[in-house]
Design a protein around this motif. Structure first.
Motif, PDB file in Angstrom:
ATOM      1  N   LEU A 217       0.902  -1.221   0.026  1.00 46.87           N
ATOM      2  CA  LEU A 217       0.038   0.029  -0.103  1.00 46.87           C
ATOM      3  C   LEU A 217       0.891   1.417   0.032  1.00 46.87           C
ATOM      4  N   SER A 218       2.085   1.315   0.464  1.00 45.45           N
ATOM      5  CA  SER A 218       2.918   2.447   0.650  1.00 45.45           C
ATOM      6  C   SER A 218       3.550   2.592  -0.777  1.00 45.45           C
ATOM      7  N   GLN A 219       3.846   1.794  -1.615  1.00 48.03           N
ATOM      8  CA  GLN A 219       4.173   1.709  -2.878  1.00 48.03           C
ATOM      9  C   GLN A 219       2.957   2.175  -3.777  1.00 48.03           C
ATOM     10  N   LEU A 220       1.817   1.908  -3.499  1.00 44.97           N
ATOM     11  CA  LEU A 220       0.624   2.722  -4.246  1.00 44.97           C
ATOM     12  C   LEU A 220       0.396   3.844  -3.940  1.00 44.97           C
ATOM     13  N   LYS A 221       0.591   4.286  -2.816  1.00 42.80           N
ATOM     14  CA  LYS A 221       0.534   5.535  -2.473  1.00 42.80           C
ATOM     15  C   LYS A 221       1.717   6.584  -3.194  1.00 42.80           C
ATOM     16  N   GLU A 222       3.059   6.176  -2.974  1.00 43.30           N
ATOM     17  CA  GLU A 222       3.907   6.832  -3.797  1.00 43.30           C
ATOM     18  C   GLU A 222       3.834   6.935  -5.353  1.00 43.30           C
ATOM     19  N   THR A 223       2.980   5.890  -5.854  1.00 43.21           N
ATOM     20  CA  THR A 223       2.815   5.935  -7.368  1.00 43.21           C
ATOM     21  C   THR A 223       1.523   6.615  -7.752  1.00 43.21           C
ATOM     22  N   GLY A 224       0.734   6.928  -6.849  1.00 40.28           N
ATOM     23  CA  GLY A 224      -0.648   7.670  -7.070  1.00 40.28           C
ATOM     24  C   GLY A 224      -1.643   6.676  -7.389  1.00 40.28           C
ATOM     25  N   ASN A 225      -1.609   5.483  -6.898  1.00 40.18           N
ATOM     26  CA  ASN A 225      -2.399   4.432  -7.250  1.00 40.18           C
ATOM     27  C   ASN A 225      -3.196   4.034  -6.044  1.00 40.18           C
ATOM     28  N   LEU A 226      -3.298   4.828  -4.966  1.00 37.84           N
ATOM     29  CA  LEU A 226      -4.072   4.635  -3.642  1.00 37.84           C
ATOM     30  C   LEU A 226      -5.061   6.009  -3.811  1.00 37.84           C
ATOM     31  N   LEU A 227      -6.292   5.645  -3.782  1.00 37.71           N
ATOM     32  CA  LEU A 227      -7.477   6.586  -3.984  1.00 37.71           C
ATOM     33  C   LEU A 227      -8.221   6.401  -2.726  1.00 37.71           C
ATOM     34  N   VAL A 228      -8.283   7.506  -1.872  1.00 34.55           N
ATOM     35  CA  VAL A 228      -8.910   7.718  -0.529  1.00 34.55           C
ATOM     36  C   VAL A 228     -10.385   8.400  -0.744  1.00 34.55           C
ATOM     37  N   TYR A 229     -11.511   7.809  -0.647  1.00 37.89           N
ATOM     38  CA  TYR A 229     -12.713   8.575  -0.683  1.00 37.89           C
ATOM     39  C   TYR A 229     -12.719   8.940   0.836  1.00 37.89           C
ATOM     40  N   SER A 230     -12.891  10.511   0.778  1.00 38.54           N
ATOM     41  CA  SER A 230     -13.265  11.191   2.037  1.00 38.54           C
ATOM     42  C   SER A 230     -14.158  12.263   1.796  1.00 38.54           C
TER      43      SER A 230
END
Length: 197
Positions: free
Chosen positions: A29-42
């Protein structure tokens, strides 16, 4: 592949604590965040976590057309599981690729889908009773049990049992962390072609 986080009706700081914990201890998940592949619906109002329409609008704003967007994995918590599963169905109906949905303490939410679904529960009772509404081949429950919100905030450090079945449908249990369980699921679906049920 992108992972869409759909939190429940709780303080948004809990989800931020989860993401911060992932940054130091949960590589996928940290790699996904670094590459912009983590989307957080807030959503601006917590009850909108239940809204599949709100999540779909969020996805269209971020990704454009569902038909040309990358494959998605939905990670929902508590009431957010309702919105996440509704959005996953909607995204798929609009031509999007849904590789999997992961329900974290989505107690009482049926998991009858044509794409892979997995459950993580904060204790054995929640695991057992949730399975009555659709169980998957792989699930996880915390042991020792933890509080509902602690599971979400501290997923990387929670230990428990991965319950899985082999080809003969014999059930097995493996002791690991929730982070290891999630890592396994993400790796399983990372390079998959078309999602299937």
């Amino acid at each position: 592949m992108k992972v869409v986080i759909c939190a429940g009706i709780h303080d948004l700081h809990l989800t931020q604590a989860l993401i911060t914990a992932f940054e130091s201890s949960f590589t996928p998940l940290s790699q996904l965040k670094e590459t912009g592949n983590l989307l957080v619906y807030s959503p601006p109002y917590p009850y909108l976590s239940l809204s599949a329409v709100g999540i779909l609008q969020f996805l269209h704003d971020r990704l454009g057309s569902s038909k040309t967007a990358p494959p998605l994995i939905f990670l929902g918590f508590s009431a957010g599981v309702v919105g996440a599963l509704g959005a996953a169905w909607g995204w798929q109906l609009m031509g999007g690729n849904v590789r999997a949905a992961i329900a974290v303490d989505g107690w009482g939410v049926p998991l009858f889908t044509n794409f892979p679904c997995y459950r993580l529960s904060h204790d054995y009772f929640t695991h057992w009773s949730s399975a009555l509404l659709g169980e998957s081949n792989d699930s996880f429950y915390a042991d020792p049990p933890v509080e509902h919100l602690v599971l979400w905030r501290s997923l990387p450090t929670i230990t428990g049992w991965w319950v899985h079945s082999d080809e003969s449908h014999a059930q097995h249990r493996t002791y690991l962390t929730a982070a290891e369980f999630l890592s396994m699921l993400l790796k399983r679906h990372e390079n998959e072609g078309v999602a299937s049920g």
